[in-house]
Design an enzyme around this catalytic site. Structure first.
Site, PDB file in Angstrom:
ATOM      1  N   GLY A   1      50.267  46.844  35.282  1.00  0.00           N
ATOM      2  CA  GLY A   1      51.474  46.937  34.548  1.00  0.00           C
ATOM      3  C   GLY A   1      51.497  47.053  33.320  1.00  0.00           C
ATOM      4  N   GLU A   2      52.837  46.511  32.705  1.00  0.00           N
ATOM      5  CA  GLU A   2      53.250  46.711  31.318  1.00  0.00           C
ATOM      6  C   GLU A   2      53.145  48.339  30.827  1.00  0.00           C
ATOM      7  OE1 GLU A   2      49.891  44.783  29.205  1.00  0.00           O
ATOM      8  OE2 GLU A   2      49.911  43.175  30.395  1.00  0.00           O
ATOM      9  N   GLY A   3      53.057  49.005  31.778  1.00  0.00           N
ATOM     10  CA  GLY A   3      53.163  50.589  31.440  1.00  0.00           C
ATOM     11  C   GLY A   3      51.813  51.225  31.015  1.00  0.00           C
TER      12      GLY A   3
END
Length: 348
Positions: free
Chosen positions: A308-310
């Site tokens: 996640g987190e980009g």
């Protein structure tokens, strides 16, 4: 749009290479040209919007981690210590950290933020409600979050960004994502995964909570209604950002399963969003591929990631940028005085 595509294909075919030899990089360039309305397209400024919010369904014990981890990870990103900091820094992306609804007090006004990061205070509420027991958001909160997302789309334009990525941060967000997608018509067995690495017993419990939440909320198959009954502040804001990019000439790279679920809600509201979306990667979360397929998006890389987190989005976005650089910086046959530019070789 068709005229832009023809011009971009002609531009690529005139570069000093066999026709079609850059493969998918050429497809990315063509889509970027269509989004920007220019040949060749350009990538000069990039920003990854990381949305943080807490999810009420976490209180049902569907994640290994306590909710306070969401706040702790926001601070970790702002101090430069997270995975997204390393990957965004290595590929030239600015990080825009968005508090959409993290539980607890407002973050202090004197919060220290590392260079390369910006902190956006956009919280709609202090964590959303538990969709197992009640609607996650009120209709008013849903509208406010969608509208705030559209404000951030304008923010991207004001920053002069050519391409953005979207990342997520929030304990139990895979449960929220799965519930929304099941409500949208996807099979629950294809959507429920181990998330942060829960065991078999906990996985069955998670599946039960999601199934019952969808049943109890009884949402119509409508993107806005699903966001309101089963979603969250960050997912509604992500959807609003994607919807708000229409006509702005900015491409958007989505990350893994949670972000893609929000993108699918935007797609339900306006199917045209696929025209400016790229799938940065294929997550290891099992439900990711069916949703991308439904939107007609082909993931750029498959690295078995699920952070996640980009993180997957900035990697995929970097590959798009490399394709654009090739289209802009390679010489044409005539410029390089290379023979063969007129040869009508077959693409394969």
């Amino acid at each position: 749009m068709e005229n832009i595509r023809i011009k971009m294909e002609a531009h690529l075919d005139d570069l000093t290479k066999p026709r079609g030899s850059l493969g998918k990089l050429e497809s990315y360039c063509i889509k970027m040209a269509e989004i920007q309305g220019k040949v060749p397209p350009r990538v000069e400024k990039k920003g990854v919007y990381v949305f943080a919010s807490d999810h009420g369904i976490a209180t049902e014990g569907v994640s290994l981690y306590p909710q306070e981890v969401t706040r702790q990870m926001v601070l970790n990103i702002l101090s430069g210590g997270a995975g997204i900091n390393a990957l965004a820094g290595g590929t030239g992306w600015e990080i825009i950290m968005v508090d959409a609804g993290v539980i607890g007090e407002e973050f202090p006004p004197d919060l220290e933020v590392k260079p390369g990061c910006t902190f956006v205070r956009a919280r709609v509420g202090n964590g959303c409600r538990n969709s197992f027991k009640e609607d996650a958001l009120t209709p008013e909160e849903t509208e406010k979050a969608l509208a705030q997302g559209k404000v951030l789309a304008q923010d991207a334009a004001d920053r002069g960004l050519n391409i953005i990525a979207i990342g997520d941060l929030g304990i139990s967000n895979t449960s929220t994502a799965a519930a929304m997608l099941v409500a949208a018509g996807f099979n629950i067995d294809d959507m429920v995964d181990r998330g942060t690495g829960i065991d078999k017993t906990m996985l069955e419990h998670k599946r039960h909570i999601i199934q019952e939440s969808v049943k109890l909320r009884n949402s119509p198959k409508n993107g806005k209604a699903i966001l309101q009954k089963l979603g969250s502040f960050d997912f509604a804001m992500m959807a609003g950002l994607i919807l708000g990019l229409e006509g702005k000439g900015i491409a958007c790279v989505i990350d893994g399963f949670p972000v893609t679920s929000a993108a699918y809600m935007a797609y339900m509201i306006n199917p045209k969003v696929s025209d400016w979306l790229f799938a940065g990667h294929l997550s290891k979360v099992v439900g990711h591929k069916p949703v991308l397929d439904r939107m007609g998006l082909d993931p750029i890389v498959n690295l078995d990631m699920r952070l996640g987190e980009g993180t997957g989005a900035v990697i995929g976005g970097h590959i798009i940028e490399l394709g654009v650089r090739a289209a802009r910086e390679m010489a044409s046959f005539s410029q390089a005085h290379v023979s063969g530019g007129e040869t009508k070789e077959e693409k394969y």
